[in-house]
Scaffold this active site. Sequence first.
Site, short mmCIF file in Angstrom:
data_model
loop_
_atom_site.label_atom_id
_atom_site.label_comp_id
_atom_site.label_asym_id
_atom_site.label_seq_id
_atom_site.Cartn_x
_atom_site.Cartn_y
_atom_site.Cartn_z
N ASP A 1 0.93 13.26 21.34
CA ASP A 1 2.21 13.66 20.77
C ASP A 1 2.15 13.81 19.26
OD1 ASP A 1 4.85 14.41 21.10
OD2 ASP A 1 5.64 12.39 20.88
N CYS B 1 11.09 19.03 43.51
CA CYS B 1 12.48 18.71 43.21
C CYS B 1 13.42 19.15 44.33
CB CYS B 1 12.92 19.38 41.91
SG CYS B 1 12.25 18.60 40.42
N CYS C 1 18.06 8.45 25.34
CA CYS C 1 18.91 8.49 26.54
C CYS C 1 18.00 8.49 27.76
CB CYS C 1 19.78 9.75 26.52
SG CYS C 1 20.85 9.94 27.95
N CYS D 1 18.86 11.03 32.63
CA CYS D 1 18.25 12.02 33.52
C CYS D 1 16.96 11.50 34.14
CB CYS D 1 18.04 13.36 32.80
SG CYS D 1 16.89 13.31 31.42
#
Length: 385
Positions: free
Chosen positions: A140, A194, A247, A250
């Site tokens: 990253d 999914c 957050c 999700c």
Amino acid sequence: MKTARLPKTEQLKRAVVARARAEGFSVARIASVEAIPEAPARLAAWLAEGHHGEMGWMEERTAERATPRQLWGEAKSVVMLGMSYAPDGDPLAILGQPDKAAISLYARRRDYHDVIKGKLKSVAGLLAAQGGVDVKVFVDTAPVMEKPLAQAAGLGWQGKHTVLVSREHGSWLFLGAIYTTAELPADAPESDHCGSCRRCLDICPTDAFPAPYQLDSRRCIAYLTIEHPGHIDESLRAGIGNRVFGCDDCLAVCPWNKFAAAAQETRLSLRDGLDALPLAELARLDDPAFRALFAGTPVKRTGRDRFVRNVLIAIGNSKRPELADSAAALVADASPLVRAMAAWALTRLAPTRALTLAPGALTVENDADVRREWRAPMPEPESAS
């Protein structure tokens, strides 16, 4: 009868995977540097929509980001590695405590960049020594599209929330990459699993997904509370709730998480005390105290002013009048980010008090954004129930 000897490249691959496991990685697989031909067009379309917000670095070196060989022309293979940070409880439970701070699960640990980079170097060192090849490690910190490469290597697939999903580890994988001049046998890519599920899309408090598999960072709470350097649009503040850094919504609702065992890597273990910090305490942090509290975690990189901005949004959302003192104490803070959100929080929790303080604050306030918050229409105080 003699057993057929494995080709040298297969032996080298197995040695690399074994070292990765020994270093605590949950999974390690191989992709060719040519494995993501669709990446340049997808990245260009995402940038053209402005979905990267103010992350200008996403626009830099786009060719190198989307095409591994543009980053390093001699590379032939990419070793993609994943380390689980799956929780042993419900990371969303904190959202039911509005006077406490919700900090994303990954940020309540030692900074994964520091932990994983050392482990990547160990794996890469073995690859270089045994294969006589060159290597470069990334976690990253360079223009590398880790998630598409991870899917190409078979670690998982990019879910509708754009995060990598694994059938074994759910949505809880830190990723790292080793580029190498070795031509290692590639693993099969993972397909999408999914199906018709859209839990990750429906739970987003700020509607950050314009469509499945598309993220508009400008509406994403993780982006707003971590990357966004300025004032957060008023229309998005209520959705932030008490999330002061990142957050998990999700990620946490993904059904594939049920197969993920809680992470056991001790050097990535949760830092005690960061799971339910009182907002009132966080609002009192000056820069030295902020640095001390979050030393060694990703939170520290955001900086005190941006973090306290987020804390004040959480205070304004708390519906706890007793937190009005925390907001009032910051209306004269040195940072306009903090002053603006102190004014906003105070008008929500104690509108009469805000009306009393506004004239004095406006007399000395030169920042247009802060002045705008003081002059915003005052909400009616809620009746006691």
